[in-house]
Design a protein around this motif. Structure first.
Motif, PDB file in Angstrom:
ATOM      1  N   CYS A   1     -45.161  35.635 104.905  1.00 48.92           N
ATOM      2  CA  CYS A   1     -45.265  34.510 105.615  1.00 48.92           C
ATOM      3  C   CYS A   1     -44.746  33.518 104.440  1.00 48.92           C
ATOM      4  CB  CYS A   1     -46.667  33.989 105.839  1.00 48.92           C
ATOM      5  SG  CYS A   1     -47.732  33.896 104.557  1.00 48.92           S
ATOM      6  N   SER A   2     -44.704  33.717 103.420  1.00 44.03           N
ATOM      7  CA  SER A   2     -44.034  32.879 102.206  1.00 44.03           C
ATOM      8  C   SER A   2     -45.150  31.862 101.869  1.00 44.03           C
ATOM      9  CB  SER A   2     -43.030  32.329 102.585  1.00 44.03           C
ATOM     10  OG  SER A   2     -41.881  33.009 102.630  1.00 44.03           O
ATOM     11  N   GLU A   3     -46.207  31.708 102.288  1.00 47.39           N
ATOM     12  CA  GLU A   3     -47.155  30.684 101.882  1.00 47.39           C
ATOM     13  C   GLU A   3     -47.465  30.464 100.484  1.00 47.39           C
ATOM     14  OE1 GLU A   3     -50.317  30.385 104.763  1.00 47.39           O
ATOM     15  OE2 GLU A   3     -49.152  30.444 106.386  1.00 47.39           O
ATOM     16  N   CYS A   4     -47.550  31.753  99.921  1.00 48.84           N
ATOM     17  CA  CYS A   4     -47.764  31.771  98.440  1.00 48.84           C
ATOM     18  C   CYS A   4     -46.681  31.129  97.700  1.00 48.84           C
ATOM     19  CB  CYS A   4     -48.126  33.329  97.877  1.00 48.84           C
ATOM     20  SG  CYS A   4     -46.810  34.323  98.705  1.00 48.84           S
ATOM     21  N   VAL A   5     -45.388  31.388  98.169  1.00 46.47           N
ATOM     22  CA  VAL A   5     -44.216  30.996  97.348  1.00 46.47           C
ATOM     23  C   VAL A   5     -44.176  29.430  97.329  1.00 46.47           C
ATOM     24  CG1 VAL A   5     -41.695  30.841  97.405  1.00 46.47           C
ATOM     25  CG2 VAL A   5     -43.129  32.917  98.194  1.00 46.47           C
ATOM     26  N   GLU A   6     -44.667  28.989  98.727  1.00 45.89           N
ATOM     27  CA  GLU A   6     -44.702  27.307  98.814  1.00 45.89           C
ATOM     28  C   GLU A   6     -45.867  27.001  97.780  1.00 45.89           C
ATOM     29  OE1 GLU A   6     -43.030  25.749 101.309  1.00 45.89           O
ATOM     30  OE2 GLU A   6     -41.995  27.816 101.578  1.00 45.89           O
TER      31      GLU A   6
ATOM     32  N   PRO B   1     -38.197  26.179  92.623  1.00 45.94           N
ATOM     33  CA  PRO B   1     -37.732  27.333  91.970  1.00 45.94           C
ATOM     34  C   PRO B   1     -36.966  27.171  90.558  1.00 45.94           C
ATOM     35  CG  PRO B   1     -36.936  26.787  94.322  1.00 45.94           C
ATOM     36  CD  PRO B   1     -37.311  25.718  93.779  1.00 45.94           C
ATOM     37  N   LYS B   2     -37.288  28.020  89.815  1.00 42.71           N
ATOM     38  CA  LYS B   2     -36.967  27.669  88.379  1.00 42.71           C
ATOM     39  C   LYS B   2     -36.126  28.784  87.757  1.00 42.71           C
ATOM     40  CE  LYS B   2     -38.767  26.010  84.150  1.00 42.71           C
ATOM     41  NZ  LYS B   2     -39.898  26.172  83.202  1.00 42.71           N
ATOM     42  N   PHE B   3     -36.425  29.914  88.378  1.00 36.89           N
ATOM     43  CA  PHE B   3     -35.620  31.073  87.599  1.00 36.89           C
ATOM     44  C   PHE B   3     -34.479  31.993  88.436  1.00 36.89           C
ATOM     45  CE2 PHE B   3     -40.425  30.592  86.997  1.00 36.89           C
ATOM     46  CZ  PHE B   3     -40.256  30.567  85.543  1.00 36.89           C
TER      47      PHE B   3
ATOM     48  N   ASN C   1     -29.386  36.592  94.567  1.00 37.36           N
ATOM     49  CA  ASN C   1     -28.146  35.659  94.750  1.00 37.36           C
ATOM     50  C   ASN C   1     -27.483  35.794  93.208  1.00 37.36           C
ATOM     51  OD1 ASN C   1     -28.110  34.765  97.300  1.00 37.36           O
ATOM     52  ND2 ASN C   1     -29.861  33.812  96.823  1.00 37.36           N
ATOM     53  N   LEU C   2     -27.661  36.848  92.688  1.00 36.86           N
ATOM     54  CA  LEU C   2     -27.018  37.151  91.323  1.00 36.86           C
ATOM     55  C   LEU C   2     -27.111  35.803  90.337  1.00 36.86           C
ATOM     56  CD1 LEU C   2     -23.838  38.078  93.467  1.00 36.86           C
ATOM     57  CD2 LEU C   2     -25.146  39.681  92.138  1.00 36.86           C
ATOM     58  N   GLY C   3     -28.101  35.277  90.424  1.00 32.86           N
ATOM     59  CA  GLY C   3     -28.445  34.226  89.573  1.00 32.86           C
ATOM     60  C   GLY C   3     -27.749  32.844  89.859  1.00 32.86           C
ATOM     61  N   LEU C   4     -26.933  32.768  91.101  1.00 35.75           N
ATOM     62  CA  LEU C   4     -26.486  31.813  91.538  1.00 35.75           C
ATOM     63  C   LEU C   4     -27.469  30.665  91.971  1.00 35.75           C
ATOM     64  CD1 LEU C   4     -23.417  33.202  93.352  1.00 35.75           C
ATOM     65  CD2 LEU C   4     -23.258  31.856  91.127  1.00 35.75           C
TER      66      LEU C   4
ATOM     67  N   PRO D   1     -41.944  32.407  90.533  1.00 35.28           N
ATOM     68  CA  PRO D   1     -42.322  33.676  89.977  1.00 35.28           C
ATOM     69  C   PRO D   1     -42.796  34.669  91.160  1.00 35.28           C
ATOM     70  CG  PRO D   1     -43.306  31.690  88.728  1.00 35.28           C
ATOM     71  CD  PRO D   1     -42.686  31.141  89.888  1.00 35.28           C
ATOM     72  N   VAL D   2     -43.437  34.077  92.052  1.00 37.15           N
ATOM     73  CA  VAL D   2     -43.478  34.624  93.347  1.00 37.15           C
ATOM     74  C   VAL D   2     -42.316  34.371  94.449  1.00 37.15           C
ATOM     75  CG1 VAL D   2     -44.899  32.834  94.258  1.00 37.15           C
ATOM     76  CG2 VAL D   2     -45.311  35.208  95.015  1.00 37.15           C
ATOM     77  N   PHE D   3     -41.840  35.491  94.850  1.00 33.31           N
ATOM     78  CA  PHE D   3     -40.666  35.280  96.103  1.00 33.31           C
ATOM     79  C   PHE D   3     -40.598  36.208  96.800  1.00 33.31           C
ATOM     80  CE2 PHE D   3     -37.832  38.368  93.934  1.00 33.31           C
ATOM     81  CZ  PHE D   3     -38.432  38.587  92.834  1.00 33.31           C
ATOM     82  N   LEU D   4     -39.723  36.072  97.795  1.00 31.26           N
ATOM     83  CA  LEU D   4     -39.198  37.066  98.773  1.00 31.26           C
ATOM     84  C   LEU D   4     -37.534  37.166  98.479  1.00 31.26           C
ATOM     85  CD1 LEU D   4     -41.409  35.683 101.431  1.00 31.26           C
ATOM     86  CD2 LEU D   4     -41.193  38.254 101.708  1.00 31.26           C
ATOM     87  N   PRO D   5     -37.375  38.562  98.149  1.00 25.32           N
ATOM     88  CA  PRO D   5     -35.978  38.697  97.935  1.00 25.32           C
ATOM     89  C   PRO D   5     -34.935  37.731  98.756  1.00 25.32           C
ATOM     90  CG  PRO D   5     -37.197  40.667  97.804  1.00 25.32           C
ATOM     91  CD  PRO D   5     -37.975  39.702  98.301  1.00 25.32           C
ATOM     92  N   PHE D   6     -35.063  38.153 100.046  1.00 30.32           N
ATOM     93  CA  PHE D   6     -34.162  37.254 100.754  1.00 30.32           C
ATOM     94  C   PHE D   6     -34.720  37.427 102.212  1.00 30.32           C
ATOM     95  CE2 PHE D   6     -31.665  40.296 103.287  1.00 30.32           C
ATOM     96  CZ  PHE D   6     -32.081  41.627 102.608  1.00 30.32           C
TER      97      PHE D   6
END
Ligand code: SF4
Ligand code: SF4
Ligand code: FES
Lengths: 168, 658, 323
Positions: free
Chosen positions: B247-252, B259-261, B266-269, B274-279
């Motif tokens: 659900c991405s709630e943790c990401v929110e 987002p900082k990292f 996306n190859l760093g673009l 720190p917590v994320f869903l790849p895509f």
């Protein structure tokens, strides 16, 4: 065809492991690479199967050189057969040197399945070096060594007439 | 007892006969002791050739067969069958390689002929020592392991799963999908990669026959065809996969508001937390926590707003540890993919130095609607480029980098040219060495893109430099010799796209060692035969699919994955496999119990019988390397097919010239 | 009185230890002398070559010939005794495999002569006099035997029926062989009259041998005082027991000395030294060439170690530069 040195064709017996070096030699063939026709390959499953007796036998039976081919360290199809081969070959090299066999006559090479060109280079190089050394010809040497016995054998066995067992 | 040996010298059409006087060789063989019959024949492997052997065995009471032809790795099996069908044990056969090891590699017909005679004589000496042997049959475990969850792994997994086989799909990233999931459109049809891939990804996820383990590595492989024991390490993602609903709630909720990292997908673009869903279509759709950047995992002192947000689902678990899973499979498919060429290795193209030089894969992400810019193709300053150069063959077809052609770059460069033009209306210049469009619909696609006004310049780019050397993000000049016009071209552009080639994965060598297969010098996994066994490896039961075997496009990858799956299926459905009987055994009454052999065996097949105080070899574990045989100081261990006597005789024979 | 079978003993290039083991039969020697007629034993009884020559062919039931064949005289006697004997037995390592004298095959005759008569530190020989085969002193004229270029095992000169191995053979083996001979229960021609199984089988230390030795260092017997109960190989001493025919009851090992291989190889082995090399090298640890080389440096003289008793029977038969 005039100089006798030119007619010497070294005979090299090679022991290749099935998975890397034998396959590499197949690849050299498929790629139609050309190399000296002086090598005769005996296929072993792994260089770890190499019994130093085979090397001694090959030299004794008339090989001018012996080539061992195995997978690169870490690549042996059977994990570490090639390390065992390396241990044996290391000691065997020293012993053969002590027995008067020139260094260039005995060689170990790691040749992976994709290195057809390495087969070609190694064989060509070895043939040239051995050509420069000249024949080893152990069978010839042994026959020559034993020539010194002929006379006596004939003497003992022919000077005396047959003395039949019932003579006494 | 003297043998009745049959010798067959194959011409292989002219392959052998043009360099070896096969007739003379056969005549010579006939003079060797024990040889009852010797023939030369045009194609021994043909039906009539094989029938000839069978008839001769019967008519001439042959008890040993020698075929001198191509490599035993190719046809040993064929002639063993013929020998068996002739009514004698198939291991009374010996193959002599006078093609790959003789005719094909030599140029002097007389010497090549001599060599053939020597090799045949070796076999004639050897075969009397051959013993009748039985192949041992081992059952094939029906489960399959697939390593690598790109399109190759996915397709192979689905094929097998649909055929009712149980599949373990192991992927080291957090999501399956591989490179294809990063692409925007696919050439030449321009269908959207995600649209065709994501349905397959979710089927994998839900398929009852597929166990999908992402974020996991294979750590150990033991055993042999039909019976592999594999250990897989499931790395901790600090999220309980079964409880996370994506659900991405943790990401929110993460304490990092923005987002900082750099975001790997996306190859760093783009950036991530720190917590994320790849895509968005990641499969499994499960979050991951990166231990390198998560405050809780690094310091143990975080407010853990994510845990709060997850609430009752309780999917976050900071104490998660790597977990080892042991599985038993019968066959393995490797589909570990490729990596793109590191464009920094060609410094004069400016990648990593000039900010508006991108790789093709970067552009895939930039034009993708779910990419970091939402599908806007923009320069680093956010503006649309007015002119774009696309450089083909970066890192390919070059002595200094990779000599091979990467096969896909021309086509994807054309595709990107089309997409760039479509999205930005910029002037697009494609710099190519040769335009390689050999696939179905490829040439048509090239014409189409040419027709769209893309400038095609035939010339290898020699340099990319800044218009204003002080402004690293400013316009660049792309310089190349136009080999059609024979002039030097200097084209000013806002953006440079590098058509990077494909390379073997950085750890391809470790992987292939783990699975006991071979690599080409470039690091691509080696197929058993380039034409006749393109998805097989030298290790039975291990198959290849996709770019780990060499660069290829998606259709070829999928076709190969299907082939690999079919090969696995064929083995599984046969139910059992025959193993070479080249195992070792101890002659009890000759073993002194010296224990030399025991540590020789890499498979711990040798143990000591404490009652008899001798060594015993477990035939099921022995793979037949012969290392213990060579080490045995009493010659009391023998290896079937490679007994001492057989090898000594081969040596004697090869050297017993007149 | 039926005639007792005739037995001969002869001594070629050897130290004499083999005949010592005949004496070591102790009271059993009486059993032997009671059963057979020793018709030829130059070391113990006066009997001349001419006597042998006068004997009918095959009139000796068995001759036990010890020593390697190095000189023309030994060669001649070997031929003669072969002719006169029904069974010719190579008795002891030297006749069996060339023995210690066989080590001379690492050098040419000239090298040996030069060393012995000129270079050896204890030699004073300003005239550089070398032995001559032809000697004349006034009326006295003598032919001495010629030294051959290579040392040979007996079967490299004449056909041999059986071998009794050992340096020297143990009295027990000798007794068994004589008994077999007398009872006519001899194994097939060409057999070695000792068990076809390596020394480890008889060695009391075998149980103490670990399954994986992986030696990182080889030691020489003078460098350590070996633990009397533990396998010597495990202690780093290159014990040749694993590669050497048993039948000796592992006597050397009982004396805390490693097996040096005097019984020669077992039947399956074609080249004793090469096989010893194979298993010893296999026992060495190391994967890097330099580590392996370092470990194996503990065997400073491979030829002398692996072919101590068998260089004449090495497939190469000696150093290759031999003329
Ligand atoms: S042949 Fe190789 S695999 Fe078989 S028991 Fe011997 S060492 Fe082990
Ligand atoms: S290696 Fe030597 S000491 Fe060890 S068990 Fe064998 S014979 Fe005995
Ligand atoms: S399989 Fe090639 S060296 Fe072992």
């Amino acid at each position: 065809m005039s100089e006798p040195t030119n007619t010497f064709e070294p005979r090299i017996v090679a022991f290749f492991c099935n998975w890397c070096t034998y396959t590499a030699a197949d690849l050299a063939g498929v790629s139609r690479m050309k190399y000296a026709p002086n090598i005769r390959v005996v296929r072993l499953m792994c260089s770890g199967r190499l019994d130093p007796q085979f090397v001694m036998a090959a030299f004794a039976k008339g090989a001018d050189g012996v080539l061992i081919g195995g997978c690169h360290p870490g690549d042996c199809h059977y994990v570490e057969g090639n390390y065992k081969a390396l241990r044996r070959v290391t000691l065997l090299k020293r012993m053969l040197a002590d027995l008067g066999i020139e260094e260039d006559r005995f060689r170990l090479e790691w040749i992976s399945a994709s290195e057809g060109d390495k087969v070609k280079h190694v064989v060509n190089e070895m043939v040239e070096k051995i050509r420069a050394l000249g024949p080893l010809d152990m069978p010839g040497k042994h026959t020559h060594w034993d020539k010194e016995m002929e006379e006596l054998e004939a003497h003992v066995n022919h000077s005396q007439k047959e003395i039949p067992a019932h003579a006494h | 007892m003297s043998n009745r040996i049959g010798v067959y010298v194959c011409h292989c059409g002219t392959n052998i006969a043009s360099m070896v006087d096969c007739k003379a060789v056969a005549e010579y063989a006939a003079t060797l002791p024990g040889v009852a019959l010797s023939r030369d024949y045009k194609y021994m492997c043909s039906d009539p050739g094989q029938t000839l052997i069978q008839q001769d065995i019967k008519e001439h009471k042959l008890d040993r067969i020698i075929v001198s032809a191509c490599s035993p790795l190719l046809h040993e099996h064929t002639f063993r069958n013929a020998t068996r069908q002739g009514g004698i044990n198939e291991f009374f056969f010996q193959m002599v390689n006078i093609r790959e090891h003789d005719a094909w590699v030599h140029t002097d017909r007389a010497k090549a002929t001599e060599k053939a005679k020597d090799l045949i004589r070796a076999a004639v000496h050897r075969v009397p020592f051959h013993k009748p042997l039985e192949k041992k049959t081992v059952p094939i475990k029906p489960d399959v392991l697939i390593v690598g969850g790109g399109i190759a792994g996915i397709h192979a997994a689905l094929t097998l799963a649909n055929a009712g086989k149980k599949v373990y799909l192991v992927e080291r990233d957090a999501t399956i999908g591989g490179h294809m999931a990063k692409f925007d459109k696919t050439f030449p049809t321009l269908d959207c990669a995600a649209c065709i891939l994501t349905p397959k990804m979710s089927t994998v996820k839900t398929h009852p026959n597929i166990t999908m383990w992402t974020y996991s590595d294979v750590t150990k492989v033991e055993g042999f065809v039909g019976n592999y024991k594999v250990t897989v390490r499931r790395n901790p993602r600090y999220i309980i996969e079964e409880l996370c609903v994506g659900c991405s709630e943790c990401v929110e909720a993460c304490v990092f508001k923005e987002p900082k990292f750099p975001d790997e997908f996306n190859l760093g673009l783009g950036k991530r937390k720190p917590v994320f869903l790849p895509f968005p279509q990641a499969t499994p759709l499960v979050a991951v926590i990166d231990p390198e950047t998560c405050i809780q995992l690094k310091t143990g002192k975080c407010k853990k707003t994510c845990v709060e947000a997850c609430g009752d689902r309780k999917a976050i678990d900071f104490s998660q540890k790597a977990e080892e899973k042991e599985i038993e499979v019968g066959t393995i498919i490797l589909s570990t993919g490729f990596k793109i060429f590191d464009a920094k290795r060609i410094p004069y193209y400016g990648y990593g130095t000039y900010s508006n030089v991108f790789t093709a894969l970067d552009i895939e992400r930039l034009v993708n609607a779910s990419g970091p810019t939402g599908g806007e193709l923009v320069l680093r300053n956010g503006q649309k480029p007015k002119s774009v150069a696309i450089v083909h063959c970066v890192g390919s077809r070059d002595e200094n980098t990779n000599k091979y052609c990467s096969r896909v770059c021309c086509m994807y460069s054309l595709k990107l040219a089309h997409l760039v033009k479509e999205r930005t209306g910029a002037e697009v210049y494609n710099f190519y060495i040769d335009m390689r469009t050999p696939g179905k619909g490829f040439e048509e696609f090239y014409s189409k893109v040419s027709g769209e006004g893309v400038h095609m310049i035939r010339g290898k780019v020699a340099d990319v430099f800044l218009e204003n050397p002080a402004d690293k993000s400013g316009r660049m000049i792309v310089q190349a010799e136009d080999t059609l016009l024979n002039i030097m071209r200097k084209v000013p552009v806002d953006m440079v796209v590098l058509g990077v080639g494909l390379e073997a994965q950085a750890d391809a060598n470790d992987v292939r060692r783990q699975f006991n297969i071979s690599c080409s010098t470039e690091g691509w996994f080696l197929e058993r035969h380039p034409k006749l066994a393109p998805v097989n490896t030298f290790t039975d039961g291990i198959f290849l699919a996709g770019c780990c075997q060499g660069p290829k496009d998606i259709p070829d990858t999928v076709a190969q994955a299907g082939a690999a799956a079919a090969e696995a299926l064929a083995l599984i459905d046969a139910g059992s496999v025959e193993l070479e009987p080249n195992t070792a055994f101890v002659v009890e009454q000759e073993c002194s119990g010296c224990k030399t052999c025991i540590p020789m065996c890499p498979y711990t097949a040798i143990s000591r019988n404490e009652d008899k105080k001798i060594a015993v070899i477990n035939e099921a574990l022995c793979k037949g390397c012969g290392t213990c045989v060579a080490a045995c100081p009493s010659g009391a261990i023998k290896q079937n097919l490679f007994e001492d006597d057989e090898i000594f005789e081969e040596i004697n024979g090869v050297l017993a010239h007149v | 009185m039926p005639t007792k079978p005739k037995i001969g003993f002869y001594w070629c290039a050897s130290c004499g230890g083999c005949e010592e083991s005949v004496v070591d039969l102790a009271e059993d020697v009486l059993m032997v002398t009671a059963a057979v007629d020793i018709i030829f034993w130059p070391c113990a009884m006066d009997f001349k070559k001419a006597d042998i020559e006068a004997m009918p062919d095959k009139s000796i039931v068995a001759t036990l010939l010890n020593g390697a064949i190095r000189s023309s005289e030994q060669e001649e006697m070997a031929h003669l005794l072969r002719r006169k004997s029904q069974v010719l037995i190579a008795f002891g390592s030297c006749a069996h495999t060339g023995g210690i004298p066989g080590l001379a095959n690492q050098f040419t005759c000239e090298q040996i002569m030069k060393y012995v008569y000129e270079e050896c530190p204890t030699m004073v020989n300003d005239q550089k006099t070398h032995p001559q085969t032809h000697f004349k002193d006034g009326n006295r004229e003598t032919e001495l035997p010629v030294i051959r270029n290579v040392v040979r095992a007996l079967d490299q000169v004449v056909d041999v029926d059986y071998y009794i191995p050992g340096c020297p053979p143990t009295p027990k083996l000798l007794k068994e062989a004589v008994l077999a001979l007398l009872s006519g229960k001899l194994p097939p021609k060409g057999s070695v009259l000792a068990p076809n199984i390596a020394v480890c089988q008889q060695c009391k230390r075998n149980d103490s041998k670990p399954q994986d030795i992986s030696l990182t260092e080889f030691k020489r017997p003078h460098q350590i005082i070996a633990d009397p109960d533990i396998c010597l190989l495990a202690q780093g001493l290159p014990c040749l027991g694993p590669a050497t025919r048993g039948g000796c009851d592992a006597v050397c090992i009982q004396g805390n000395m490693p097996c040096t291989g005097c019984f020669g190889p077992v039947d399956n082995v074609h080249d004793h030294g090469a096989k010893i090399l194979s298993y010893l090298a296999s026992t060495a640890a190391g994967k890097e060439e330099k580590d392996i080389t370092k470990t194996l440096a503990g065997i400073p003289d491979p030829v002398g170690t692996f072919y101590r008793y068998g260089l004449a029977k090495c497939l190469l038969r000696g150093k290759v530069s031999q003329s």
